[in-house]
Scaffold this motif. Structure first.
Motif, PDB file in Angstrom:
ATOM      1  N   ILE A 261       5.493   2.330   8.983  1.00  0.00           N
ATOM      2  CA  ILE A 261       5.345   2.226   7.526  1.00  0.00           C
ATOM      3  C   ILE A 261       6.407   3.068   6.827  1.00  0.00           C
ATOM      4  CG2 ILE A 261       3.807   2.608   5.557  1.00  0.00           C
ATOM      5  CD1 ILE A 261       1.518   1.709   7.136  1.00  0.00           C
ATOM      6  N   LEU A 262       6.745   4.211   7.425  1.00  0.00           N
ATOM      7  CA  LEU A 262       7.813   5.035   6.849  1.00  0.00           C
ATOM      8  C   LEU A 262       9.118   4.234   6.804  1.00  0.00           C
ATOM      9  CD1 LEU A 262       8.889   7.737   5.828  1.00  0.00           C
ATOM     10  CD2 LEU A 262       9.084   8.510   8.183  1.00  0.00           C
ATOM     11  N   VAL A 263       9.426   3.550   7.909  1.00  0.00           N
ATOM     12  CA  VAL A 263      10.631   2.708   7.940  1.00  0.00           C
ATOM     13  C   VAL A 263      10.533   1.630   6.857  1.00  0.00           C
ATOM     14  CG1 VAL A 263      11.880   0.974   9.303  1.00  0.00           C
ATOM     15  CG2 VAL A 263      11.144   3.105  10.379  1.00  0.00           C
ATOM     16  N   ALA A 264       9.364   1.003   6.725  1.00  0.00           N
ATOM     17  CA  ALA A 264       9.198  -0.066   5.739  1.00  0.00           C
ATOM     18  C   ALA A 264       9.449   0.441   4.323  1.00  0.00           C
ATOM     19  CB  ALA A 264       7.790  -0.660   5.851  1.00  0.00           C
ATOM     20  N   GLU A 265       8.911   1.621   4.016  1.00  0.00           N
ATOM     21  CA  GLU A 265       9.091   2.150   2.650  1.00  0.00           C
ATOM     22  C   GLU A 265      10.556   2.437   2.343  1.00  0.00           C
ATOM     23  OE1 GLU A 265       6.899   4.947   0.511  1.00  0.00           O
ATOM     24  OE2 GLU A 265       4.964   4.410   1.344  1.00  0.00           O
ATOM     25  N   ILE A 266      11.217   3.116   3.272  1.00  0.00           N
ATOM     26  CA  ILE A 266      12.622   3.467   3.020  1.00  0.00           C
ATOM     27  C   ILE A 266      13.447   2.184   2.906  1.00  0.00           C
ATOM     28  CG2 ILE A 266      14.620   4.786   3.833  1.00  0.00           C
ATOM     29  CD1 ILE A 266      12.700   6.513   5.471  1.00  0.00           C
ATOM     30  N   LEU A 267      13.115   1.226   3.779  1.00  0.00           N
ATOM     31  CA  LEU A 267      13.850  -0.036   3.807  1.00  0.00           C
ATOM     32  C   LEU A 267      13.708  -0.796   2.475  1.00  0.00           C
ATOM     33  CD1 LEU A 267      13.720  -2.351   6.903  1.00  0.00           C
ATOM     34  CD2 LEU A 267      13.734  -3.315   4.640  1.00  0.00           C
ATOM     35  N   ILE A 268      12.482  -0.905   1.991  1.00  0.00           N
ATOM     36  CA  ILE A 268      12.257  -1.634   0.733  1.00  0.00           C
ATOM     37  C   ILE A 268      12.987  -0.930  -0.416  1.00  0.00           C
ATOM     38  CG2 ILE A 268      10.499  -2.272  -0.985  1.00  0.00           C
ATOM     39  CD1 ILE A 268       8.549  -2.709   1.351  1.00  0.00           C
ATOM     40  N   GLY A 269      12.889   0.396  -0.447  1.00  0.00           N
ATOM     41  CA  GLY A 269      13.560   1.144  -1.506  1.00  0.00           C
ATOM     42  C   GLY A 269      15.069   0.968  -1.442  1.00  0.00           C
ATOM     43  N   ARG A 270      15.602   1.049  -0.236  1.00  0.00           N
ATOM     44  CA  ARG A 270      17.055   0.972  -0.100  1.00  0.00           C
ATOM     45  C   ARG A 270      17.577  -0.418  -0.441  1.00  0.00           C
ATOM     46  NH1 ARG A 270      20.316   2.901   5.227  1.00  0.00           N
ATOM     47  NH2 ARG A 270      19.562   0.964   6.143  1.00  0.00           N
ATOM     48  N   ARG A 271      16.830  -1.452  -0.074  1.00  0.00           N
ATOM     49  CA  ARG A 271      17.268  -2.814  -0.411  1.00  0.00           C
ATOM     50  C   ARG A 271      17.274  -3.041  -1.912  1.00  0.00           C
ATOM     51  NH1 ARG A 271      19.054  -6.041   3.409  1.00  0.00           N
ATOM     52  NH2 ARG A 271      19.907  -7.394   1.830  1.00  0.00           N
ATOM     53  N   ALA A 272      16.177  -2.565  -2.564  1.00  0.00           N
ATOM     54  CA  ALA A 272      16.017  -2.891  -3.979  1.00  0.00           C
ATOM     55  C   ALA A 272      16.760  -1.907  -4.882  1.00  0.00           C
ATOM     56  CB  ALA A 272      14.536  -2.906  -4.334  1.00  0.00           C
ATOM     57  N   ARG A 273      16.969  -0.683  -4.401  1.00  0.00           N
ATOM     58  CA  ARG A 273      17.568   0.367  -5.230  1.00  0.00           C
ATOM     59  C   ARG A 273      16.821   0.518  -6.548  1.00  0.00           C
ATOM     60  NH1 ARG A 273      20.451   2.817  -2.638  1.00  0.00           N
ATOM     61  NH2 ARG A 273      21.872   2.116  -1.054  1.00  0.00           N
ATOM     62  N   LYS A 274      15.526   0.562  -6.469  1.00  0.00           N
ATOM     63  CA  LYS A 274      14.708   0.675  -7.666  1.00  0.00           C
ATOM     64  C   LYS A 274      13.471   1.519  -7.400  1.00  0.00           C
ATOM     65  CE  LYS A 274      15.652  -3.436 -10.375  1.00  0.00           C
ATOM     66  NZ  LYS A 274      16.189  -4.517  -9.516  1.00  0.00           N
ATOM     67  N   ASP A 275      12.798   1.853  -8.467  1.00  0.00           N
ATOM     68  CA  ASP A 275      11.504   2.544  -8.417  1.00  0.00           C
ATOM     69  C   ASP A 275      10.473   1.652  -7.710  1.00  0.00           C
ATOM     70  OD1 ASP A 275      11.642   0.723 -10.786  1.00  0.00           O
ATOM     71  OD2 ASP A 275       9.521   1.259 -10.751  1.00  0.00           O
ATOM     72  N   PRO A 276       9.293   2.182  -7.355  1.00  0.00           N
ATOM     73  CA  PRO A 276       8.331   1.364  -6.601  1.00  0.00           C
ATOM     74  C   PRO A 276       7.922   0.054  -7.283  1.00  0.00           C
ATOM     75  CG  PRO A 276       7.697   3.662  -6.491  1.00  0.00           C
ATOM     76  CD  PRO A 276       8.869   3.597  -7.427  1.00  0.00           C
ATOM     77  N   VAL A 277       7.729   0.065  -8.594  1.00  0.00           N
ATOM     78  CA  VAL A 277       7.313  -1.175  -9.261  1.00  0.00           C
ATOM     79  C   VAL A 277       8.430  -2.214  -9.179  1.00  0.00           C
ATOM     80  CG1 VAL A 277       6.624  -2.236 -11.447  1.00  0.00           C
ATOM     81  CG2 VAL A 277       5.751   0.031 -10.837  1.00  0.00           C
ATOM     82  N   GLY A 278       9.635  -1.813  -9.560  1.00  0.00           N
ATOM     83  CA  GLY A 278      10.779  -2.726  -9.530  1.00  0.00           C
ATOM     84  C   GLY A 278      11.088  -3.177  -8.114  1.00  0.00           C
ATOM     85  N   ALA A 279      10.961  -2.264  -7.153  1.00  0.00           N
ATOM     86  CA  ALA A 279      11.315  -2.591  -5.773  1.00  0.00           C
ATOM     87  C   ALA A 279      10.316  -3.569  -5.162  1.00  0.00           C
ATOM     88  CB  ALA A 279      11.377  -1.314  -4.925  1.00  0.00           C
ATOM     89  N   MET A 280       9.036  -3.357  -5.399  1.00  0.00           N
ATOM     90  CA  MET A 280       8.039  -4.262  -4.826  1.00  0.00           C
ATOM     91  C   MET A 280       8.168  -5.651  -5.466  1.00  0.00           C
ATOM     92  SD  MET A 280       6.555  -2.683  -2.421  1.00  0.00           S
ATOM     93  CE  MET A 280       5.007  -3.443  -1.983  1.00  0.00           C
TER      94      MET A 280
END
Ligand code: PHE
Length: 443
Positions: free
Chosen positions: A57-76
């Motif tokens: 899950i740690l990998v998933a969080e960093i990965l999603i953030g890095r792909r989107a380059r946004k805050d959690p709402v924007g990234a999700m």
């Protein structure tokens, strides 16, 4: 749009993420739950949970953030689609809830550090120290004062930005934290209770492993790695694509687990040396350890070091909590960072006031029966908000993100299938189990 703020180095990111992970969860909560659940066998399950569920899950969080380059709402929203923005919302909401009471406990650590600095525990016995803690909890002025001090520190760091605020301070506080822990570890190793402390921590008695202990270990692996609310996602959004994601995640998780183990190996030997109860529960460090410090040679100095250690650990976690809220207002609402930091830091301070007063003025207010407001918020956040958020993140990373896109983020493609399996099946099933358990359906 000004260019997005980012970490100046891989080390800066790893220290900041480890700073977020290593917090009150390691030094306060891990030793006392290990004490309550009987030691060694619990430690084994906790380590397995970190490896099998926490790291994916740690990998998933960093990965999603890095792909989107946004805050959690924007990234999700960007990675999962519109419907998944809600998971980001939940995370931003959780950051307000968690920081509001986290800051209150962190305030206690500042207060205790200040008391230790003035030699305030010397000569006190267990009863006096217990009374001291109760009187402190019941004093609204001191509760608010230390809560305000702590939030002021958090705001002062976060307002500086990612590289010049978060990264710079983590680079100072994290080495200091490790150094203090090592000094205390040496003291604990040389104490007469060292052998008993080690035995308690590493002797695995599987009879004590109730289903509740299993799931408690799983739940704690979430809290301790700052998962499920977008803190790691936000930190990942400031991370360069050149950084090896999986390796960084493993380093962060190992660092976090090591610090928890060493914290236990500081606290348990001291307990056994002075005949204190390792299963004393949440009061373990505030009510029992000062008893040991009061009797120990050089105790005031060690007490000061110990409570400073806690304050540093809390501070580096708290800044990641405020950063989630700040990132949301900067990225989604276009606020300048100073306004977002001062505004949201101020709101969180205000939200924390009821928790700070829940031991005195508001002692009669309960959300859950028999729990103070403070405990209720902790229960709400760690039992529901984090696991639900973690489930959403696992589902988005495992099922909404196209496999080839996720694969691109892996330096070593051979490890990818294991992660993908864990994030698609293992992590969601584990989280659903935690939730059912917390709701009393199983266990
Ligand atoms: N990981 C922190 C600790 O162990 C707590 C935390 C949870 C921080 C969630 C950020 C987000 O104390």
């Amino acid at each position: 749009m000004p260019p997005r703020d980012h970490w100046s180095s891989r080390l800066g990111f790893v220290l900041a993420a480890a700073g977020s992970a290593i917090g009150l969860g390691n030094v306060w909560k891990f030793p006392y739950i290990t004490g309550v659940y009987g030691g060694g066998a619990f430690v084994l399950v906790y380590l397995a949970a970190v490896a099998l569920v926490g790291i994916p899950i740690l990998v998933a969080e960093i990965l999603i953030g890095r792909r989107a380059r946004k805050d959690p709402v924007g990234a999700m929203r960007a990675v999962g689609g519109r419907a998944w923005a809600g998971v980001g919302w939940l995370g931003v909401g959780a950051s307000f809830v968690i920081l509001s009471y986290y800051s209150v406990v962190a305030g206690w650590t500042l207060a205790y550090a200040a008391r230790a600095a003035s030699g305030g525990f010397t000569g006190l016995d267990a009863a006096a120290i217990s009374t001291l803690f109760d009187a402190f909890l019941a004093d609204p002025t001191r509760q608010l004062f230390w809560h305000a001090c702590f939030m002021a520190l958090v705001i002062a760091i976060v307002v500086g930005g990612v590289a010049k605020g978060l990264e710079r301070w983590n680079k100072v506080l994290m080495p200091a934290l490790v150094a203090i822990l090592l000094v205390l570890f040496v003291v604990a190793l040389r104490s007469p209770g060292a052998a008993a402390g080690f035995r308690f921590m590493f002797h695995a008695d599987f009879h004590k492993l109730t289903p509740k202990a299993w799931l408690e270990a799983l739940g704690h692996s979430f809290f301790t790695l700052s998962l499920g609310m977008g803190a790691m996602l936000t930190y990942g959004s400031y991370l360069s694509t050149k950084t090896d994601l999986l390796r960084s995640a493993v380093v962060i998780a190992v660092f976090d687990a090591l610090m928890a183990l060493v914290a236990g190996l500081v606290i348990f030997p001291i307990c056994f040396t002075f005949g204190l109860q390792p299963a004393a529960g949440p009061g373990l460090i505030f009510k029992t350890l000062p008893v040991a410090f009061a009797q120990m040679h050089g105790g005031s100095l060690f007490a000061l070091l110990f409570f400073l250690l806690l304050a540093f650990a809390a501070l580096t976690s708290a800044i990641s909590l405020l950063e989630v809220a700040v990132a949301y207002f900067v990225d989604e609402r276009g606020w300048p960072r100073p306004r977002a930091t001062l505004g949201m830091g101020g709101v969180i301070f205000l939200l924390g006031i009821p928790s700070a007063l829940s031991f005195s003025r508001l002692a009669h207010v309960h959300l859950y029966p028999g729990m103070t407001l403070f405990d209720s918020l902790d229960t709400l956040a760690t039992n529901y908000l984090l696991p639900i958020g973690g489930l959403g993140i696992a589902l988005v990373a495992g099922w909404r993100l196209a496999r080839p896109v996720a694969l691109e983020e892996f330096r070593d493609p051979r490890l990818f299938p294991y992660w993908h399996l864990a994030i698609r099946y293992l992590a969601p099933v584990a989280v659903v189990l935690i939730l059912l358990f917390k709701m009393g359906v199983v266990g």
